[in-house]
Design an enzyme around this catalytic site. Structure first.
Site, PDB file in Angstrom:
ATOM      1  N   GLY A  15      48.323 -48.932 -58.657  1.00 57.46           N
ATOM      2  CA  GLY A  15      49.702 -49.056 -59.136  1.00 57.46           C
ATOM      3  C   GLY A  15      49.855 -48.625 -60.583  1.00 57.46           C
ATOM      4  O   GLY A  15      50.672 -49.178 -61.320  1.00 57.46           O
ATOM      5  N   LYS A  16      49.072 -47.611 -60.965  1.00 61.93           N
ATOM      6  CA  LYS A  16      49.190 -47.078 -62.329  1.00 61.93           C
ATOM      7  C   LYS A  16      50.581 -46.525 -62.586  1.00 61.93           C
ATOM      8  O   LYS A  16      51.144 -46.678 -63.658  1.00 61.93           O
ATOM      9  CB  LYS A  16      48.229 -45.895 -62.479  1.00 61.93           C
ATOM     10  N   GLU A  26      50.475 -40.427 -67.688  1.00 59.28           N
ATOM     11  CA  GLU A  26      49.552 -41.042 -66.728  1.00 59.28           C
ATOM     12  C   GLU A  26      48.612 -39.981 -66.179  1.00 59.28           C
ATOM     13  O   GLU A  26      49.049 -38.914 -65.755  1.00 59.28           O
ATOM     14  CB  GLU A  26      50.386 -41.651 -65.589  1.00 59.28           C
ATOM     15  N   ASP A  62      36.059 -39.112 -61.887  1.00 61.17           N
ATOM     16  CA  ASP A  62      36.267 -38.028 -60.915  1.00 61.17           C
ATOM     17  C   ASP A  62      35.943 -36.688 -61.589  1.00 61.17           C
ATOM     18  O   ASP A  62      36.366 -36.452 -62.728  1.00 61.17           O
ATOM     19  CB  ASP A  62      37.737 -37.952 -60.473  1.00 61.17           C
ATOM     20  N   LYS A  94      35.318 -60.944 -60.434  1.00 61.70           N
ATOM     21  CA  LYS A  94      34.207 -60.209 -61.019  1.00 61.70           C
ATOM     22  C   LYS A  94      34.707 -59.228 -62.078  1.00 61.70           C
ATOM     23  O   LYS A  94      35.611 -58.422 -61.822  1.00 61.70           O
ATOM     24  CB  LYS A  94      33.447 -59.443 -59.921  1.00 61.70           C
ATOM     25  N   PRO A 130      32.879 -54.503 -62.553  1.00 66.35           N
ATOM     26  CA  PRO A 130      33.427 -53.155 -62.323  1.00 66.35           C
ATOM     27  C   PRO A 130      34.321 -52.693 -63.486  1.00 66.35           C
ATOM     28  O   PRO A 130      34.302 -51.517 -63.851  1.00 66.35           O
ATOM     29  CB  PRO A 130      34.246 -53.322 -61.041  1.00 66.35           C
ATOM     30  N   GLY A 171      62.761 -33.763 -43.128  1.00 68.37           N
ATOM     31  CA  GLY A 171      61.488 -33.469 -42.485  1.00 68.37           C
ATOM     32  C   GLY A 171      61.341 -31.980 -42.255  1.00 68.37           C
ATOM     33  O   GLY A 171      62.277 -31.202 -42.459  1.00 68.37           O
ATOM     34  N   CYS A 189      69.350 -34.290 -45.024  1.00 66.90           N
ATOM     35  CA  CYS A 189      68.728 -32.970 -44.922  1.00 66.90           C
ATOM     36  C   CYS A 189      68.482 -32.625 -43.453  1.00 66.90           C
ATOM     37  O   CYS A 189      69.414 -32.349 -42.732  1.00 66.90           O
ATOM     38  CB  CYS A 189      67.473 -32.926 -45.774  1.00 66.90           C
ATOM     39  N   GLY A 192      68.082 -34.616 -41.172  1.00 67.06           N
ATOM     40  CA  GLY A 192      68.888 -35.604 -40.455  1.00 67.06           C
ATOM     41  C   GLY A 192      70.344 -35.185 -40.328  1.00 67.06           C
ATOM     42  O   GLY A 192      71.030 -35.552 -39.366  1.00 67.06           O
ATOM     43  N   HIS A 220      69.289 -34.660 -51.095  1.00 67.07           N
ATOM     44  CA  HIS A 220      68.507 -35.910 -51.054  1.00 67.07           C
ATOM     45  C   HIS A 220      69.073 -36.933 -52.033  1.00 67.07           C
ATOM     46  O   HIS A 220      68.585 -37.055 -53.162  1.00 67.07           O
ATOM     47  CB  HIS A 220      67.038 -35.617 -51.371  1.00 67.07           C
ATOM     48  N   GLU A 269      68.692 -40.021 -52.095  1.00 59.79           N
ATOM     49  CA  GLU A 269      67.744 -41.104 -52.412  1.00 59.79           C
ATOM     50  C   GLU A 269      67.008 -40.867 -53.733  1.00 59.79           C
ATOM     51  O   GLU A 269      66.553 -41.816 -54.367  1.00 59.79           O
ATOM     52  CB  GLU A 269      66.730 -41.266 -51.259  1.00 59.79           C
TER      53      GLU A 269
HETATM   54  N1  GLN Z   1      63.223 -28.479 -42.650  1.00 62.30           N
HETATM   55  C1  GLN Z   1      64.598 -28.446 -43.055  1.00 62.30           C
HETATM   56  C2  GLN Z   1      64.894 -27.298 -43.987  1.00 62.30           C
HETATM   57  O1  GLN Z   1      64.002 -26.735 -44.571  1.00 62.30           O
HETATM   58  C3  GLN Z   1      64.987 -29.743 -43.719  1.00 62.30           C
HETATM   59  C4  GLN Z   1      64.285 -29.983 -45.000  1.00 62.30           C
HETATM   60  C5  GLN Z   1      64.390 -31.407 -45.453  1.00 62.30           C
HETATM   61  O2  GLN Z   1      64.726 -32.283 -44.660  1.00 62.30           O
HETATM   62  N2  GLN Z   1      64.068 -31.649 -46.705  1.00 62.30           N
HETATM   63  O3  GLN Z   1      66.040 -26.956 -44.158  1.00 62.30           O
END
Ligand code: GLN
Length: 547
Positions: free
Chosen positions: A16-17, A139, A146, A186, A189, A353, A380, A382, A519, A521
């Site tokens: 959770g950095k 961060e 690593d 401990k 670490p 998606g 999008c 959706g 988007h 969100e």
């Molecule tokens: N795959 C779709 C597109 O490229 C939707 C992209 C997304 O949902 N961000 O338009």
């Protein structure tokens, strides 16, 4: 010139950095300082844009069109400071810059080496915009030790060395594991991890110790002594019920105090924490609950839709209700009737998606929401699926689909109601794309303006008719089907300023059915819930009152 706080991690990853960095940013703001947060990721991808959400969680998009690490989402949600492309960098990007310079001949015949060329490139990245803020919080991804991270640690060491004393500090986030058998926390670490840091020349000023159990005073003193930090700079970080408790919890634990002490800032300005007290009050004193089904593809990993989960929580806070988000794999609806799965939810969300898998299931979820009059938010992909659903069911286009899933243009499976976007306007220039273009960074990315139809649900939710939202897509609803879809009750309520790209669609005679090509969100914050999420949850609350 900004003061720099470098945040590193040790012992294990996923401590959770990012959240700790974001919460520290919020605390410095509460004390009246300006901040900017940055993420340096040691992996070799140029950016996370081409990585599967399973690999890396959500890709967070900035206004200026960069595809970045999801930690930048935490930074924005906690500080409200819009992230920029220059706030996120990977080893891949650094090496790419160095190699491009080498090809251009910028290094004039010299041998290119990690030190100084790669480290100089990293230091240059750290300096961008340093005169704009009081504090720059940087961060470093991964954990100390690593192999890939080494150039980054070396660069921040040099950076601090080159600055005046007390201009840079190091916060190291570690874990104190609890051994149930002996009933002990401990510290070894943590000691080892600090030793590792010191071996590369970095002496931490503050240790943020994650622990599932209270850290006894004597363990704290032991850590302080062995790790050579002051006892009040050993800050316990316990598990929290909500991430939004982090600013208040870290403040109580003394994190911001320790940071100001390390910089010798005195007297320390008093913090004003009312924003976070209000956030916690809204979270803890919610009345009632609504259930939202998220029908998506990457449901196995919650980080894949991080910003959506958070924006739903914010929408709940705006309405003083708890939102219970449940993730359902869209593919299930390709085999089974969605009704038994979706009945009992007060709202349905289909997120963004890529790729065809699960899309027929998402179309069924959109149909269920439309016909059963359940509030629906399509983001999008959706939105695209909701449009295809209506086109098939009502607009006489039984074979409607997206060009995204039609790989052989010679033998079409679908009428491309959603088509591959080949050209669009950005500011005063036209951007062009070909299907054969490389995949990285070539989508329509970043903030674009949309104009909303007065009187529409979208305009009412935003309380505005001009908005700016962030995009990340390659495909687009074809405006040529607008009349047919409008005849079926769909309203094209948000359009690009040139009127060519549908940005928002909604159903006229439906309690709440909205699809957005962008988007929302990504811009929601706990102290400023996104208007669409707030209105979506308001509609869900209304449904719950009806039953
Ligand atoms: N795959 C779709 C597109 O490229 C939707 C992209 C997304 O949902 N961000 O338009």
């Amino acid at each position: 010139m900004a003061r720099y706080v470098f945040i590193t991690g040790g012992v294990v990853s996923s401590l959770g950095k990012g959240l700790a960095s974001a919460a520290l940013g919020a605390l410095l703001q509460a004390r009246g300082f300006t901040v900017r947060l940055r993420k340096l990721d040691p992996y070799l991808n140029v950016d996370p844009g081409t990585m599967s959400p399973f690999e890396h969680g959500e890709v967070f998009v900035t206004d200026d069109g960069a595809e970045t690490d999801l930690d930048l989402g935490h930074y924005e949600r906690f500080t409200g400071v819009p992230a920029r492309a220059t706030d996120s960098v990977s080893a891949g990007r650094i090496y790419m810059n160095v190699l491009e310079k080498e090809r251009r001949g910028d290094y004039l015949g010299r041998t290119i080496q990690v030190i100084p060329h790669v480290t100089n490139e990293i230091k240059e990245f750290l300096r961008v915009g340093e005169d704009e803020v009081d504090f720059m919080l940087c961060e470093i991804g991964g954990t100390v030790g690593d192999i890939e991270g080494l150039p980054f640690f070396e660069a921040i060491r040099q950076f601090a060395h080159e600055r005046p004393a007390r201009a840079c500090i190091f916060v190291h986030v570690t874990l104190l594991p609890f051994l149930a058998a002996s009933g002990e926390l401990k510290t070894k670490p943590t000691q080892h991890s600090v030793k590792e840091l010191r071996a590369i020349g970095i002496a931490p000023d503050i240790l943020l110790c994650r622990s599932e159990h209270p850290i006894p005073e004597k363990e704290r003193e032991k850590i302080a002594l062995f790790c050579n930090v002051r006892p009040d700079a050993v800050i316990p970080a316990y598990d929290l019920r909500s991430i939004y408790e982090a600013p208040l919890a870290y403040h109580r634990a003394g994190l911001d105090r320790a940071v100001l002490d390390a910089f010798a800032i005195s007297p320390a300005p008093r913090p004003d924490l009312r924003r976070w007290e209000d956030v916690i009050d809204r979270l803890e004193n919610a009345e009632g609950e609504v259930r939202v089904a998220i029908v998506g593809k990457y449901t196995r990993l919650e980080d894949a839709y991080k910003s959506i989960a958070e924006a739903l929580t914010h929408g709940g806070m705006a309405n003083r209700v708890r939102v219970r988000a449940e993730w359902i794999d869209a593919e299930i609806f390709e085999r089974e009737d969605p009704s038994p799965w979706l009945e009992g939810f007060q709202a349905i969300l289909v997120p963004g998606g890529f790729g065809e898998r699960g899309t027929e299931g998402k179309i069924k979820a959109a149909a269920f929401a439309r016909l059963r009059r359940i509030p629906y938010l399509g983001i999008c992909l959706g939105m695209q699926m909701a449009v295809i659903e209506l086109a098939r069911d009502c607009a006489g286009l039984a074979d409607a689909g997206s060009e995204e899933f039609d790989h052989d243009a010679g033998r079409r499976r679908f009428t491309p109601v959603v088509y591959h976007l080949k050209e669009w306007v950005q500011g005063n220039r036209t951007v062009e794309r070909k299907p054969t273009d490389a995949k990285g960074g070539t989508m329509r990315l970043g903030a674009y303006t949309a104009l909303l139809a007065p009187g529409s649900r979208a305009a009412a939710a935003y309380g505005a008719t001009t908005i700016e939202e962030r995009h990340r897509h390659r495909y687009e609803v074809d405006i040529r089907y607008r009349d047919r879809l409008e005849a079926c009750g769909m309203v094209f309520s948000g359009m690009s300023p040139d009127g060519r790209l549908p940005e928002i669609v909604e159903m006229r005679d439906h309690p709440w059915f909205v699809g957005v090509q962008f988007h929302p969100e990504l811009k929601s914050k706990p102290f400023a819930p996104h208007p669409l999420f707030a209105d979506f949850i308001r509609a869900a609350v209304e449904v719950s009152r009806l039953v």
